[in-house]
Enzyme design. Structure first.
Site, PDB file in Angstrom:
ATOM      1  N   LYS A   1     -10.932  12.062  12.071  1.00 41.53           N
ATOM      2  CA  LYS A   1     -10.324  10.784  12.439  1.00 41.53           C
ATOM      3  C   LYS A   1     -10.332  10.662  13.951  1.00 41.53           C
ATOM      4  CE  LYS A   1      -7.433  10.471   8.299  1.00 41.53           C
ATOM      5  NZ  LYS A   1      -6.064  10.340   7.745  1.00 41.53           N
TER       6      LYS A   1
ATOM      7  N   LYS B   1      -9.968   6.748  -4.032  1.00 40.33           N
ATOM      8  CA  LYS B   1      -8.942   7.731  -3.705  1.00 40.33           C
ATOM      9  C   LYS B   1      -7.593   7.228  -4.187  1.00 40.33           C
ATOM     10  CE  LYS B   1      -7.532   8.616   0.663  1.00 40.33           C
ATOM     11  NZ  LYS B   1      -7.562   9.245   2.004  1.00 40.33           N
TER      12      LYS B   1
ATOM     13  N   ASP C   1      -6.441  17.385   6.345  1.00 37.26           N
ATOM     14  CA  ASP C   1      -6.312  16.115   7.051  1.00 37.26           C
ATOM     15  C   ASP C   1      -5.236  16.208   8.131  1.00 37.26           C
ATOM     16  OD1 ASP C   1      -6.196  13.522   7.953  1.00 37.26           O
ATOM     17  OD2 ASP C   1      -5.354  12.685   6.131  1.00 37.26           O
TER      18      ASP C   1
ATOM     19  N   GLU D   1      -6.836  16.177  -1.210  1.00 39.81           N
ATOM     20  CA  GLU D   1      -6.596  16.081   0.229  1.00 39.81           C
ATOM     21  C   GLU D   1      -5.164  16.471   0.586  1.00 39.81           C
ATOM     22  OE1 GLU D   1      -6.833  12.608   3.717  1.00 39.81           O
ATOM     23  OE2 GLU D   1      -7.712  12.277   1.737  1.00 39.81           O
TER      24      GLU D   1
ATOM     25  N   ASP E   1      -5.079  12.026  -2.584  1.00 44.12           N
ATOM     26  CA  ASP E   1      -4.474  12.387  -1.302  1.00 44.12           C
ATOM     27  C   ASP E   1      -2.981  12.563  -1.536  1.00 44.12           C
ATOM     28  OD1 ASP E   1      -3.697  12.780   1.287  1.00 44.12           O
ATOM     29  OD2 ASP E   1      -4.378  10.838   2.037  1.00 44.12           O
TER      30      ASP E   1
ATOM     31  N   HIS F   1       0.866  -1.184   0.000  1.00 42.35           N
ATOM     32  CA  HIS F   1       0.000   0.000   0.000  1.00 42.35           C
ATOM     33  C   HIS F   1       0.900   1.230   0.000  1.00 42.35           C
ATOM     34  CE1 HIS F   1      -3.892   1.912   0.576  1.00 42.35           C
ATOM     35  NE2 HIS F   1      -3.373   2.679   1.520  1.00 42.35           N
TER      36      HIS F   1
ATOM     37  N   LYS G   1      -3.485   7.683  -3.906  1.00 41.01           N
ATOM     38  CA  LYS G   1      -2.370   8.206  -3.129  1.00 41.01           C
ATOM     39  C   LYS G   1      -1.288   8.679  -4.095  1.00 41.01           C
ATOM     40  CE  LYS G   1      -3.616   7.307   1.198  1.00 41.01           C
ATOM     41  NZ  LYS G   1      -3.648   8.327   2.257  1.00 41.01           N
TER      42      LYS G   1
ATOM     43  N   GLU H   1     -13.972   6.795   4.479  1.00 35.40           N
ATOM     44  CA  GLU H   1     -12.984   5.904   3.871  1.00 35.40           C
ATOM     45  C   GLU H   1     -12.641   4.774   4.851  1.00 35.40           C
ATOM     46  OE1 GLU H   1      -9.073   7.467   3.213  1.00 35.40           O
ATOM     47  OE2 GLU H   1      -9.300   9.036   4.711  1.00 35.40           O
TER      48      GLU H   1
END
Length: 381
Positions: A272, A166, A248, A223, A197, A21, A168, A326
């Site tokens: 979050k 989304k 964020d 983001e 993001d 990831h 990255k 998410e």
């Protein structure tokens, strides 16, 4: 006091991910959870979780540091206190330790889970009640390979698991990243939302170029394009572009929310529970944003099932949640430590109906994936 806190155990758990990831600051091959088990004198066990991303690559707390903080400072302060008075317990922890929001979130979650079990009501009920029982949940396409990401998105759309994706970005040049994103958006068209993001990877000049290109490509949301300390730059970007800019990493709780609103620094807040220091802190942060007309988004630290459902119970109570969530963390790991994994269908995560968090730990799986075998806990003498 009807019940007191008898013992607290913080356990490091390493779960392998289904694929690497990739984020701007790290590539994850596994996710490390800090799972908390809180035993009360009435026999009720509450569970909680603290999770971060990439060790210390994301923020100031690491899994190992979270466990050390709980074992050394927070658990000894809680043992012997009223297990049914969550606000008083957290007020005591705030006197014992400054910051350490992730560690405190895990303990607050465990206290609330136990209280929900005690009263036989879902955790959301303790927070005032759920206004939604299904939460739209996006998926992050983070393999870094354009063709593979398109294939993955097409499969998930066909399965009706996700219809928002989304990406990255921030590891490659701005134009290479934008080309990757634009190709995926062209392939998916109007069938799916596509957001990005940047994880603070761009400076303001790079962000101005990148966001202009992303806006032209039809991207729905950008983001945290610049470092969290650069709020003035974030505000200039938010004023310059039509595409919504989401805060964020720069948003750690209600105090930050007030500053961001005053500075017109963003259009959307990523909520979050870990960054806000717990579930009630998240509600306070959300209230500031909501009162200011800020669009809200239910974010994740890629928590496992325990942390994900804790967040889901909070987000389910919010009057406004314009950008969904998410909360896909449990889908990113190959295996789990709960007896029944969270339910995802029709593009949503569905809220459990059982007491507390609505899930139970699979003790065999926990024993298998825990990092150590010491089984030490802080207990009342």
């Amino acid at each position: 006091m009807n019940a007191t806190v008898s013992s607290i155990e913080a356990i490091l758990v390493d779960l392998p991910t289904i694929r690497p990831h990739q984020l701007a600051m790290a590539t994850m091959q596994q996710q490390t959870l800090v799972v908390v088990k809180l035993l009360s004198s009435d026999g009720v066990v509450g569970i909680g979780e603290a999770t971060t991303i990439g060790g210390l690559a994301y923020g100031d707390e690491s899994p190992e540091g979270i466990k050390l903080t709980i074992d050394t400072y927070l658990a000894p302060a809680l043992v012997g206190t009223d297990a049914t008075n969550v606000h008083a317990a957290m007020a005591k922890l705030n006197k014992v330790a400054r910051g350490n929001r992730f560690a405190k979130c895990a303990l607050e979650t465990a206290l609330l889970d136990a209280q929900g079990k005690r009263l036989n009501v879902p955790l959301a009920t303790l927070l005032g009640g759920a206004v939604r029982t299904a939460l739209p949940a996006l998926w992050t396409l983070a393999s870094g390979d354009t063709g593979r990401d398109i294939d993955e998105a097409e499969r998930l759309l066909a399965e009706r698991r996700h219809d928002t994706f989304k990406l990255k970005i921030g590891r490659r040049s701005v134009r290479d990243d934008v080309a990757h994103v634009a190709a995926i958006k062209r392939a998916l068209g109007e069938r799916a939302r596509v957001t990005v993001d940047v994880n603070q990877a761009w400076n303001e000049a790079e962000a101005a170029t990148g966001i202009a290109l992303l806006e032209d490509a039809g991207i729905d949301l950008v983001e945290q394009p610049v470092p969290r300390e650069q709020r003035a730059a974030l505000a200039r970007l938010a004023a310059r572009f039509v595409v919504p800019i989401m805060a964020d990493e720069t948003l750690m709780g209600p105090e930050d929310a007030i500053d961001l609103v005053r500075g017109a620094c963003a259009d959307v807040f990523a909520l979050k529970i870990m960054k806000s220091g717990g579930l009630y802190g998240t509600l306070r942060t959300a209230a500031v944003g909501d009162a200011a007309g800020m669009a809200l988004y239910g974010g994740t630290m890629l928590e496992g099932s325990v942390g994900t459902l804790a967040a889901a119970h909070v987000f389910a109570t919010l009057p406004q949640l314009a950008w969904g969530t998410e909360l896909f963390g449990p889908l990113l790991v190959k295996d789990d430590i709960v007896t029944e994994r969270p339910v995802y269908r029709d593009f949503c995560l569905h809220l459990p109906t059982g007491p507390g968090l609505g899930i139970a730990i699979d003790e065999d799986k926990l024993a298998h994936y825990r990092r150590d075998a010491s089984r030490k806990s802080v207990a009342l003498a």
